[in-house]
Enzyme design. Structure first.
Site, PDB file in Angstrom:
ATOM      1  N   GLU A   1      16.287 -19.249  -5.360  1.00 15.11           N
ATOM      2  CA  GLU A   1      15.534 -17.731  -5.788  1.00 15.11           C
ATOM      3  C   GLU A   1      15.272 -18.176  -7.179  1.00 15.11           C
ATOM      4  O   GLU A   1      14.407 -17.496  -7.778  1.00 15.11           O
ATOM      5  CB  GLU A   1      17.323 -17.354  -5.618  1.00 15.11           C
ATOM      6  CG  GLU A   1      17.089 -15.521  -5.576  1.00 15.11           C
ATOM      7  CD  GLU A   1      15.590 -14.657  -5.754  1.00 15.11           C
ATOM      8  OE1 GLU A   1      15.515 -15.247  -4.967  1.00 15.11           O
ATOM      9  OE2 GLU A   1      15.414 -13.550  -6.229  1.00 15.11           O
TER      10      GLU A   1
ATOM     11  N   TRP B   1      -3.542  -2.962  -1.726  1.00 16.85           N
ATOM     12  CA  TRP B   1      -2.837  -4.057  -2.063  1.00 16.85           C
ATOM     13  C   TRP B   1      -3.567  -4.322  -0.196  1.00 16.85           C
ATOM     14  O   TRP B   1      -3.579  -4.234   0.336  1.00 16.85           O
ATOM     15  CB  TRP B   1      -1.623  -4.835  -1.966  1.00 16.85           C
ATOM     16  CG  TRP B   1      -0.933  -5.579  -1.844  1.00 16.85           C
ATOM     17  CD1 TRP B   1      -0.732  -6.345  -2.648  1.00 16.85           C
ATOM     18  CD2 TRP B   1      -1.208  -6.906  -0.559  1.00 16.85           C
ATOM     19  NE1 TRP B   1      -0.563  -8.034  -2.897  1.00 16.85           N
ATOM     20  CE2 TRP B   1      -0.550  -8.223  -1.494  1.00 16.85           C
ATOM     21  CE3 TRP B   1      -1.653  -6.353   0.517  1.00 16.85           C
ATOM     22  CZ2 TRP B   1      -0.625  -8.971  -0.982  1.00 16.85           C
ATOM     23  CZ3 TRP B   1      -1.551  -8.310   1.183  1.00 16.85           C
ATOM     24  CH2 TRP B   1      -1.106  -9.214   0.457  1.00 16.85           C
TER      25      TRP B   1
ATOM     26  N   LYS C   1       5.309  -4.649  -3.960  1.00 17.50           N
ATOM     27  CA  LYS C   1       6.510  -4.833  -2.855  1.00 17.50           C
ATOM     28  C   LYS C   1       6.707  -4.505  -1.590  1.00 17.50           C
ATOM     29  O   LYS C   1       5.424  -3.759  -0.701  1.00 17.50           O
ATOM     30  CB  LYS C   1       8.063  -3.745  -3.526  1.00 17.50           C
ATOM     31  CG  LYS C   1       9.338  -3.971  -3.515  1.00 17.50           C
ATOM     32  CD  LYS C   1      10.010  -4.027  -4.595  1.00 17.50           C
ATOM     33  CE  LYS C   1      11.302  -3.675  -5.013  1.00 17.50           C
ATOM     34  NZ  LYS C   1      11.769  -5.117  -5.272  1.00 17.50           N
TER      35      LYS C   1
ATOM     36  N   LYS D   1      12.125 -16.474  -9.048  1.00 18.32           N
ATOM     37  CA  LYS D   1      11.727 -15.135  -9.592  1.00 18.32           C
ATOM     38  C   LYS D   1      10.581 -16.100 -10.433  1.00 18.32           C
ATOM     39  O   LYS D   1       9.826 -15.250 -11.183  1.00 18.32           O
ATOM     40  CB  LYS D   1      12.788 -15.265 -10.185  1.00 18.32           C
ATOM     41  CG  LYS D   1      13.960 -14.320 -10.667  1.00 18.32           C
ATOM     42  CD  LYS D   1      13.639 -13.152  -9.722  1.00 18.32           C
ATOM     43  CE  LYS D   1      12.605 -12.543  -8.951  1.00 18.32           C
ATOM     44  NZ  LYS D   1      13.578 -12.386  -7.523  1.00 18.32           N
TER      45      LYS D   1
ATOM     46  N   HIS E   1      14.143 -39.278  -5.078  1.00 18.30           N
ATOM     47  CA  HIS E   1      13.876 -40.057  -3.986  1.00 18.30           C
ATOM     48  C   HIS E   1      12.267 -39.649  -3.891  1.00 18.30           C
ATOM     49  O   HIS E   1      10.715 -39.284  -2.985  1.00 18.30           O
ATOM     50  CB  HIS E   1      13.660 -39.577  -2.651  1.00 18.30           C
ATOM     51  CG  HIS E   1      15.582 -40.037  -2.438  1.00 18.30           C
ATOM     52  ND1 HIS E   1      15.588 -41.235  -2.180  1.00 18.30           N
ATOM     53  CD2 HIS E   1      16.619 -39.163  -2.310  1.00 18.30           C
ATOM     54  CE1 HIS E   1      17.210 -41.591  -1.619  1.00 18.30           C
ATOM     55  NE2 HIS E   1      17.548 -40.841  -2.380  1.00 18.30           N
TER      56      HIS E   1
ATOM     57  N   GLU F   1       7.425 -15.923  -9.783  1.00 20.26           N
ATOM     58  CA  GLU F   1       6.375 -14.659  -9.372  1.00 20.26           C
ATOM     59  C   GLU F   1       5.754 -13.658  -9.893  1.00 20.26           C
ATOM     60  O   GLU F   1       4.922 -13.405 -10.760  1.00 20.26           O
ATOM     61  CB  GLU F   1       7.721 -13.641  -8.844  1.00 20.26           C
ATOM     62  CG  GLU F   1       7.879 -13.693  -6.957  1.00 20.26           C
ATOM     63  CD  GLU F   1       9.278 -12.728  -6.920  1.00 20.26           C
ATOM     64  OE1 GLU F   1       9.173 -11.696  -6.376  1.00 20.26           O
ATOM     65  OE2 GLU F   1      10.293 -12.650  -6.903  1.00 20.26           O
TER      66      GLU F   1
ATOM     67  N   CYS G   1       0.583  -1.609   0.374  1.00 17.04           N
ATOM     68  CA  CYS G   1       0.403   0.059   0.067  1.00 17.04           C
ATOM     69  C   CYS G   1       0.546   1.166   0.104  1.00 17.04           C
ATOM     70  O   CYS G   1       2.083   1.119   0.280  1.00 17.04           O
ATOM     71  CB  CYS G   1      -0.806   0.066   0.708  1.00 17.04           C
ATOM     72  SG  CYS G   1      -2.272  -0.939   0.998  1.00 17.04           S
TER      73      CYS G   1
ATOM     74  N   ARG H   1       3.747  -0.749  -4.820  1.00 16.18           N
ATOM     75  CA  ARG H   1       3.422  -1.090  -3.497  1.00 16.18           C
ATOM     76  C   ARG H   1       2.093  -1.993  -2.889  1.00 16.18           C
ATOM     77  O   ARG H   1       1.548  -2.348  -2.323  1.00 16.18           O
ATOM     78  CB  ARG H   1       3.412   0.146  -1.953  1.00 16.18           C
ATOM     79  CG  ARG H   1       5.320   0.561  -2.431  1.00 16.18           C
ATOM     80  CD  ARG H   1       4.741   2.201  -1.183  1.00 16.18           C
ATOM     81  NE  ARG H   1       5.191   1.328  -0.538  1.00 16.18           N
ATOM     82  CZ  ARG H   1       5.965   1.174   1.014  1.00 16.18           C
ATOM     83  NH1 ARG H   1       7.027   1.263   0.610  1.00 16.18           N
ATOM     84  NH2 ARG H   1       5.390   0.783   1.927  1.00 16.18           N
TER      85      ARG H   1
ATOM     86  N   ASN I   1      -2.038   1.680   5.604  1.00 14.23           N
ATOM     87  CA  ASN I   1      -1.677   0.564   5.292  1.00 14.23           C
ATOM     88  C   ASN I   1      -1.243   0.161   6.334  1.00 14.23           C
ATOM     89  O   ASN I   1      -0.954   0.462   7.571  1.00 14.23           O
ATOM     90  CB  ASN I   1      -0.188   1.832   4.626  1.00 14.23           C
ATOM     91  CG  ASN I   1       1.072   0.449   4.171  1.00 14.23           C
ATOM     92  OD1 ASN I   1       0.292  -0.611   4.027  1.00 14.23           O
ATOM     93  ND2 ASN I   1       2.376   0.620   4.256  1.00 14.23           N
ATOM     94  N   GLY I   2      -1.921  -1.563   6.732  1.00 13.86           N
ATOM     95  CA  GLY I   2      -1.663  -2.333   7.265  1.00 13.86           C
ATOM     96  C   GLY I   2      -3.163  -2.992   7.565  1.00 13.86           C
ATOM     97  O   GLY I   2      -3.428  -3.262   6.882  1.00 13.86           O
TER      98      GLY I   2
HETATM   99  N1  HGA Z   1      -6.297  -3.181   5.562  1.00 14.76           N
HETATM  100  C1  HGA Z   1      -6.489  -2.494   4.443  1.00 14.76           C
HETATM  101  C2  HGA Z   1      -5.001  -2.001   4.012  1.00 14.76           C
HETATM  102  C3  HGA Z   1      -3.880  -2.823   3.149  1.00 14.76           C
HETATM  103  C4  HGA Z   1      -2.555  -2.622   2.780  1.00 14.76           C
HETATM  104  O1  HGA Z   1      -1.897  -1.585   3.784  1.00 14.76           O
HETATM  105  N2  HGA Z   1      -1.554  -3.434   2.325  1.00 14.76           N
HETATM  106  O2  HGA Z   1       0.084  -3.159   2.234  1.00 14.76           O
HETATM  107  C5  HGA Z   1      -7.049  -2.910   2.996  1.00 14.76           C
HETATM  108  O3  HGA Z   1      -7.392  -4.155   2.282  1.00 14.76           O
HETATM  109  O4  HGA Z   1      -7.198  -2.048   2.616  1.00 14.76           O
END
Ligand code: HGA
Length: 609
Positions: free
Chosen positions: A484, A74, A604, A488, A507, A491, A2, A27, A100-101
């Site tokens: 790795e 995100w 990221k 890659k 095995h 991803e 985010c 992000r 964000n969080g």
């Molecule tokens: N929980 C919030 C923000 C998500 C977030 O920080 N993602 O990195 C949401 O879901 O909108």
């Protein structure tokens, strides 16, 4: 994860917010939105499920206002829909919040508020905070700062937030607990961002908020305090990265650019650290003198994703060069398993951004138990750098692509230096020390050589791009490189790829081998070369296509494709072998027309659990 952007000052906020979001889009890119100060005491909101470009199309160009906040999401709570996009507002439409969080007790807070009659417009955890702030203002909070403080009191979890009050657009309030937030100090204008990437175009002066800190920001400056209202004296620092570091230049995307930057990035990591005279290195930032280094009886690397694999490579190097027991563990596991923390173990917290929440929590656990921990981070001034207080700065330069390349390479190079240092205060001979110093010095030029062979690697990637499953085979030193390489490919191409130890194939996994299952086999010229040849014979006998990555000659007709790399040293060859795997994944994904810099479902700088 985010991205948060905010602006307050004499200019129009909207274009600045959109430009800042574009810088932070790596992000999170599920949805984007912004709120700017409007008339009649309500911020004006635009938000869409989609990219920043979609938001730009949705924003009314006549929208004016000198204060605003914006977000690129995100999703953690609720799908990527317009309604769930940030900013969120209280039911009265006065307060706008970007977050964000994760608010971990959002469900119970929501239930409580619902029981009191609140109606919610989204499924997000974030929205509860808008209700709580509005309630605090209604209950007579003396200021927005006061209301935010009150509202955050019952909230549990991690956050970086920015809050705009439509009735008081002459200030913004931000707070941080676990998710990064930085203020950019301009001339009669202030910027807010979750990453300096969004600031450096406008200012080099930044204030990094600490966990548990809150700031009230207006066009003239800022005032910081703890969440419980004790003033903190935060002075701006000079950021040291410039706008050009965030530009694509001639490259089609950031991953390609960052792969190409590796010779320079490694040169920076080595600069001023190699000590030819004593056949060792100087790593001043670790704060460890020779006596400290000798007292270390075990080394443990903690990281997530590619940083964890780089830690595995580092652990191999420490055991091999210093003969100290070493291992790597996902930081996300370590933090929750009540780890035994020994005073003679050196813990190394590995994170490109320096903000990875799980790794930061592992550091906090170590600090709480009195463990000795240093950071290996790329983000100067980041939370992990500050929580460790000492460490190895990676010097990779800003990394924007979600799939990490140059930062991972610099992690490996840094761990090789640390292993050499630990070895040379013990029994690693001068001659061997000198050999490794020379090998380190050769890396940038040898990486350049590999990059010059890009077309051949691209051609191999195109040839196998219809595969839906792949193996990456390596053993001992090359095991982390195989992991790795598989990571890659997964991803950025969304193709299933799995790493296997060469000897483990028989095995179980050999059962999966047929002509539709290519294997990338890492076969350096080391003491296991003959064993790797046997593994390839076994794959070939079952019709499996083989792409060998090697620094020597292979038996004629054994493999379908050979990717050759220069010879460095048995210990550091795995670092070189990883570079063609980056290019392989890159061209594989390009052939499939994937969005390389913004792979689906990822983002990221993972600042949520
Ligand atoms: N929980 C919030 C923000 C998500 C977030 O920080 N993602 O990195 C949401 O879901 O909108």
């Amino acid at each position: 994860m985010c991205g948060i952007v905010g602006y307050i000052g004499f200019r129009e906020a909207t274009p600045l917010l959109l430009e800042g979001l574009r810088r932070l889009e790596y992000r999170g890119y599920d949805s984007a939105g912004l709120a700017v100060s409007g008339r009649r005491g309500k911020p004006r909101i635009a938000k869409v499920a989609g990219r920043v470009a979609d938001l730009r199309d949705a924003v009314d160009p006549a929208r004016t206002g000198g204060t605003g906040i914006a977000h690129t999401r995100w999703a953690t709570h609720g799908e990527a829909t317009d309604a769930n996009a940030h900013p969120h507002t209280d039911p009265g439409g006065r307060i706008a919040v970007v977050h964000n969080g994760i608010f971990e007790n959002a469900e119970s807070l929501r239930a409580q508020l619902t029981a009191e009659g609140a109606v919610f417009a989204s499924e997000t955890d974030t929205e509860v905070l808008t209700h709580l702030i509005a309630a605090a203002l209604e209950a007579g909070a003396s200021s927005l700062e006061d209301a935010v403080r009150t509202a955050l009191r019952p909230v549990e979890g991690a956050y970086g937030i920015a809050v705009l009050d439509g009735q008081r657009p002459d200030e913004l309030v931000v707070a941080r607990q676990g998710s990064p937030l930085v203020l950019g100090v301009g001339e009669k204008e202030m910027f807010i961002a979750s990453d300096v990437a969004a600031l450096v175009r406008h200012t080099q002066r930044a204030v990094f908020l600490d966990d548990g800190e809150l700031a009230t920001v207006n066009a003239e400056g800022y005032r910081t305090s703890t969440l419980d209202a004790r003033p903190t004296d935060k002075q701006p620092v000079t950021v040291g990265v410039v706008e050009e570091d965030y530009q694509l230049g001639e490259f089609p995307d950031f991953m390609r650019k960052e792969i190409a930057e590796q010779p320079d990035a490694v040169t920076r990591a080595l600069r001023g650290r190699l000590d030819e005279r004593f056949a060792t290195v100087r790593l001043d930032g670790t704060g460890l003198d020779a006596r400290d280094l000798r007292s270390i009886r075990r080394v443990k690397f903690l990281g997530c994703g590619s940083a964890y694999y780089a830690g595995e490579l580092g652990a191999n190097l420490v055991e091999e060069l210093a003969r100290i027991p070493a291992d790597a563990e996902p930081a996300s596991e370590f933090r929750y398993r009540n780890p035994v923390v020994e005073s003679d173990t050196l813990y190394i917290a590995v994170s490109q951004s320096g903000e990875t929440l799980d790794t930061l929590a592992a550091v906090e656990e170590l600090n709480r138990k009195g463990g000795r921990v240093i950071g290996a981070v790329n983000g100067v001034g980041s939370a992990i750098a500050r929580a460790c207080g000492a460490g190895l700065l990676l010097h990779a330069g800003p990394e924007i692509s979600v799939a990490s390349t140059k930062a991972v390479t610099n992690m490996s190079v840094s761990f090789a230096m640390l292993a050499l240092l630990l070895g040379r205060v013990r029994d690693l001979s001068t001659a061997n020390g000198q050999r490794i110093v020379t090998a380190l010095r050769s890396l940038p030029g040898q990486i350049e050589e590999i990059l010059r062979a890009e077309e051949q690697i691209a051609e191999a990637a195109r040839r196998y791009a219809d595969a839906r499953n792949m193996f990456f085979i390596g053993r001992t030193r090359c095991w982390p490189t195989a992991r790795e390489g598989a990571q890659k490919l997964k991803e950025i191409s969304y193709v299933h790829a799995e790493a296997y130890h060469a000897a483990e194939l028989k095995h179980g996994p050999l059962a999966l081998i047929d002509e539709s299952m290519p294997s990338v086999v890492l076969a350096p010229d080391d003491e296991l070369f003959a064993k790797n040849i046997s593994a390839m014979e076994q794959i070939k006998a079952r019709g499996g296509p083989i792409i060998a990555v090697t620094n020597t000659t292979l038996p004629h007709g054994l493999t379908d494709t050979v990717i050759r790399v220069p010879h460095n040293s048995p210990e550091l060859d795995p670092i070189l072998l990883s570079v063609p795997l980056q290019l392989f994944a890159y061209h594989f994904a390009s052939t499939l027309d994937r969005d390389i810099d913004k792979p689906r479902n990822l983002a990221k700088s993972v600042t949520v659990e």
